[in-house]
Design a protein around this motif. Sequence first.
Motif, PDB file in Angstrom:
ATOM      1  N   ASN A  28       9.064   2.907   0.882  1.00 47.95           N
ATOM      2  CA  ASN A  28       9.766   1.478   0.861  1.00 47.95           C
ATOM      3  C   ASN A  28      11.296   1.640   0.594  1.00 47.95           C
ATOM      4  O   ASN A  28      11.898   0.867   1.645  1.00 47.95           O
ATOM      5  CB  ASN A  28       9.135   0.515  -0.077  1.00 47.95           C
ATOM      6  CG  ASN A  28       7.832  -0.206   0.576  1.00 47.95           C
ATOM      7  OD1 ASN A  28       7.816  -0.610   1.728  1.00 47.95           O
ATOM      8  ND2 ASN A  28       6.758  -0.144  -0.306  1.00 47.95           N
ATOM      9  N   VAL A  29      11.709   2.270  -0.073  1.00 50.09           N
ATOM     10  CA  VAL A  29      13.190   2.359  -0.418  1.00 50.09           C
ATOM     11  C   VAL A  29      13.653   3.409   0.704  1.00 50.09           C
ATOM     12  O   VAL A  29      14.813   3.072   1.271  1.00 50.09           O
ATOM     13  CB  VAL A  29      13.485   3.242  -1.710  1.00 50.09           C
ATOM     14  CG1 VAL A  29      14.924   3.485  -1.628  1.00 50.09           C
ATOM     15  CG2 VAL A  29      13.001   2.585  -2.882  1.00 50.09           C
ATOM     16  N   THR A  38       3.572   0.683  -4.520  1.00 48.95           N
ATOM     17  CA  THR A  38       4.523  -0.663  -4.625  1.00 48.95           C
ATOM     18  C   THR A  38       3.643  -1.798  -5.000  1.00 48.95           C
ATOM     19  O   THR A  38       4.212  -2.783  -5.742  1.00 48.95           O
ATOM     20  CB  THR A  38       5.342  -0.725  -3.161  1.00 48.95           C
ATOM     21  OG1 THR A  38       5.932   0.271  -2.952  1.00 48.95           O
ATOM     22  CG2 THR A  38       6.352  -1.733  -3.305  1.00 48.95           C
ATOM     23  N   GLY A  39       2.606  -2.119  -4.587  1.00 47.40           N
ATOM     24  CA  GLY A  39       1.692  -3.134  -4.953  1.00 47.40           C
ATOM     25  C   GLY A  39       1.424  -3.326  -6.041  1.00 47.40           C
ATOM     26  O   GLY A  39       0.914  -4.330  -6.861  1.00 47.40           O
ATOM     27  N   GLN A  81      11.276  -6.804  -6.676  1.00 51.63           N
ATOM     28  CA  GLN A  81      12.428  -7.445  -5.994  1.00 51.63           C
ATOM     29  C   GLN A  81      13.545  -6.425  -6.025  1.00 51.63           C
ATOM     30  O   GLN A  81      14.389  -6.037  -5.213  1.00 51.63           O
ATOM     31  CB  GLN A  81      12.608  -8.550  -6.559  1.00 51.63           C
ATOM     32  CG  GLN A  81      14.131  -9.425  -6.155  1.00 51.63           C
ATOM     33  CD  GLN A  81      14.036 -10.845  -6.742  1.00 51.63           C
ATOM     34  OE1 GLN A  81      13.851 -10.915  -7.834  1.00 51.63           O
ATOM     35  NE2 GLN A  81      14.139 -11.705  -5.873  1.00 51.63           N
ATOM     36  N   ARG A  82      13.360  -5.641  -7.214  1.00 54.15           N
ATOM     37  CA  ARG A  82      14.693  -4.414  -7.581  1.00 54.15           C
ATOM     38  C   ARG A  82      14.305  -3.224  -6.346  1.00 54.15           C
ATOM     39  O   ARG A  82      15.235  -2.721  -6.070  1.00 54.15           O
ATOM     40  CB  ARG A  82      14.421  -4.094  -8.831  1.00 54.15           C
ATOM     41  CG  ARG A  82      15.282  -5.090  -9.646  1.00 54.15           C
ATOM     42  CD  ARG A  82      15.207  -4.647 -11.122  1.00 54.15           C
ATOM     43  NE  ARG A  82      14.026  -4.830 -11.823  1.00 54.15           N
ATOM     44  CZ  ARG A  82      13.346  -4.346 -12.743  1.00 54.15           C
ATOM     45  NH1 ARG A  82      13.961  -3.043 -13.297  1.00 54.15           N
ATOM     46  NH2 ARG A  82      12.262  -4.587 -13.196  1.00 54.15           N
ATOM     47  N   SER A  93       0.907  -1.061   0.098  1.00 49.66           N
ATOM     48  CA  SER A  93       0.046  -0.193  -0.070  1.00 49.66           C
ATOM     49  C   SER A  93       0.967   1.190   0.110  1.00 49.66           C
ATOM     50  O   SER A  93       0.258   2.508  -0.311  1.00 49.66           O
ATOM     51  CB  SER A  93      -0.971   0.028   1.245  1.00 49.66           C
ATOM     52  OG  SER A  93      -0.220   0.045   2.448  1.00 49.66           O
ATOM     53  N   LEU A  94       1.996   1.183   0.423  1.00 49.27           N
ATOM     54  CA  LEU A  94       2.869   2.273   0.349  1.00 49.27           C
ATOM     55  C   LEU A  94       3.328   2.574  -0.981  1.00 49.27           C
ATOM     56  O   LEU A  94       3.661   1.807  -1.980  1.00 49.27           O
ATOM     57  CB  LEU A  94       4.350   2.054   1.262  1.00 49.27           C
ATOM     58  CG  LEU A  94       3.824   2.041   2.911  1.00 49.27           C
ATOM     59  CD1 LEU A  94       5.099   1.964   3.671  1.00 49.27           C
ATOM     60  CD2 LEU A  94       3.172   3.209   3.418  1.00 49.27           C
TER      61      LEU A  94
END
Length: 258
Positions: A111-112, A155-156, A164-165, A105-106
């Motif tokens: 996430n990074v 992200t989803g 993965q990257r 959801s982010l």
Amino acid sequence: MPASFADESALSLHGVAVDYRVGGGVVHALAGVDLAVQAGERVALLGASGAGKSTLLDVVAGLVRPTAGSVTVLGEPIGDLRGSALRRHRSQVGVVRQAHGLPGSLRVIHNVNGGRLGSWSALRGLSSLVVPLGREEVDAALERMDLGGLSDRRTGDLSGGQQQRVAVARTLVQDPRLVLADEPVSAVDPRLSSDVVTALCAPSDSGERRTVVLSLHDPDLARDHVDRVVGIRAGRVVFDLPPADLDDDLVTDLYASV
């Protein structure tokens, strides 16, 4: 091992065993593993699925407690670490897991930036969820992963290979002393696999040679990028050698003996 490596142990495992109870029996995921990696070394773990590679990396990361044996990482017996000492230690270890660990959801940028939470205060981390910090560094890491322009995407909504990257980009932004990567290219297009491993093995932001331990299934990637190749079968180390000595017969035997 090249003489330029520091004479300093990045991690050491002595007699490490990990047992799991399954039904009425016991599965020996690791069985008396001895392994030492010097600071600055790049080591690939090769072996079939279920051989114990992921468990070994989880033990080094402090995510799995061994049934027996001792584990020292970056000079610390990790079983003794608690509280702030454990958080500080984890900020120096970058982990890329097969499951990625990315909240879908982010946005990608959040996430990074998750790679920096170990070095940020809680207040800074929360404020970055409102107005993302470090966008320039995040965008640079995403560009290295051929993900330019995706920092504000959910992200989803990305493919498995893209996610993965993103997980690898998170580790690059973290800039840890030690990288532990479990099959970091399993969902990545073959044309990008070498770029991903190259990025993980690149020097740190300070220019120091980073210690990297990663599990792979592709012997050619190992030959091209690491200093040592460690073969794992049935929870044991069956060979530990320079990549130049990894011939096709060894690889065939490693996978045929499962």
